[in-house]
Design a protein around this motif. Structure first.
Motif, PDB file in Angstrom:
ATOM      1  N   LYS A  14       0.828  -1.210   0.000  1.00  0.00           N
ATOM      2  CA  LYS A  14       0.000   0.000   0.000  1.00  0.00           C
ATOM      3  C   LYS A  14       0.860   1.256   0.000  1.00  0.00           C
ATOM      4  N   HIS A  15       2.084   1.136   0.490  1.00  0.00           N
ATOM      5  CA  HIS A  15       2.974   2.298   0.554  1.00  0.00           C
ATOM      6  C   HIS A  15       3.574   2.655  -0.801  1.00  0.00           C
ATOM      7  N   ALA A  43       1.486 -14.253  -0.972  1.00  0.00           N
ATOM      8  CA  ALA A  43       0.540 -13.350  -0.308  1.00  0.00           C
ATOM      9  C   ALA A  43      -0.303 -12.619  -1.340  1.00  0.00           C
ATOM     10  N   MET A  44       0.330 -12.243  -2.446  1.00  0.00           N
ATOM     11  CA  MET A  44      -0.414 -11.574  -3.507  1.00  0.00           C
ATOM     12  C   MET A  44      -1.442 -12.528  -4.119  1.00  0.00           C
ATOM     13  N   PRO A  54      -2.685  -2.327  -3.875  1.00  0.00           N
ATOM     14  CA  PRO A  54      -2.273  -2.186  -5.293  1.00  0.00           C
ATOM     15  C   PRO A  54      -1.295  -3.270  -5.707  1.00  0.00           C
ATOM     16  N   TRP A  55      -1.770  -4.487  -5.761  1.00  0.00           N
ATOM     17  CA  TRP A  55      -0.921  -5.638  -6.060  1.00  0.00           C
ATOM     18  C   TRP A  55      -0.272  -5.537  -7.440  1.00  0.00           C
ATOM     19  N   HIS A  56      -0.864  -4.767  -8.312  1.00  0.00           N
ATOM     20  CA  HIS A  56      -0.334  -4.673  -9.676  1.00  0.00           C
ATOM     21  C   HIS A  56       0.977  -3.899  -9.719  1.00  0.00           C
ATOM     22  N   ILE A  76      -4.431  -7.999 -16.732  1.00  0.00           N
ATOM     23  CA  ILE A  76      -5.037  -6.940 -15.930  1.00  0.00           C
ATOM     24  C   ILE A  76      -3.959  -6.064 -15.308  1.00  0.00           C
ATOM     25  N   GLN A  77      -2.904  -6.714 -14.805  1.00  0.00           N
ATOM     26  CA  GLN A  77      -1.828  -5.972 -14.164  1.00  0.00           C
ATOM     27  C   GLN A  77      -1.181  -5.010 -15.162  1.00  0.00           C
ATOM     28  N   ARG A  78      -0.918  -5.491 -16.337  1.00  0.00           N
ATOM     29  CA  ARG A  78      -0.293  -4.647 -17.352  1.00  0.00           C
ATOM     30  C   ARG A  78      -1.199  -3.458 -17.685  1.00  0.00           C
TER      31      ARG A  78
END
Length: 104
Positions: A14-15, A43-44, A54-56, A76-78
């Motif tokens: 998150k940071h 974990a992701m 914001p895992w991406h 999706i991440q891209r």
DNA sequence: GCAGTGACTAGTA
DNA sequence: ATACTAGCCACTG
């Protein structure tokens, strides 16, 4: 969450500021588990879709997307990174200028 | 408790 | 440059 370790990892992710990315290894170090980048990735994987993490913005040491089991999420991440102004090189790698903590 | 798995990494060939 | 290997350790069945 299942464990405090996950909480710590999520908090670090998150940071990561908007438009920046970090590697699994760097997050592992910040989480107090250097060398355990696998657990960061795990974990992701266990992260629910409705999460605000914001895992991406988390990529592997090469600066590339690593999702193995479900390539659909890699797309999706891209897309999400592109929406944040993150640029990709020819090889599909993210430009170093977007990395939050550069290893040099 | 044991064995298999894995959004990883660094090393070697 | 790519391909394979070993180490790593939390999670799952």
């Amino acid at each position: 969450m299942r464990s405090i370790l996950y909480q710590k990892i999520y908090n670090i992710v998150k940071h990561i500021p908007f438009g920046h990315v970090a590697t699994y290894g760097q997050i592992a170090v910040l989480a107090g588990i250097p060398g355990n980048a696998r657990q960061v990735g795990y974990a992701m994987h266990a992260l629910p879709d409705d999460s605000d993490v914001p895992w991406h913005r988390v990529v592997n040491a090469r600066g590339e997307i690593s999702i193995r089991s479900d390539p659909f999420y890699a797309n999706i991440q891209r897309h999400l990174l592109n929406a944040e102004g993150v640029t990709f090189n020819k090889n599909g790698r993210i430009s170093l200028e977007h990395f939050l903590w550069q290893t040099e």
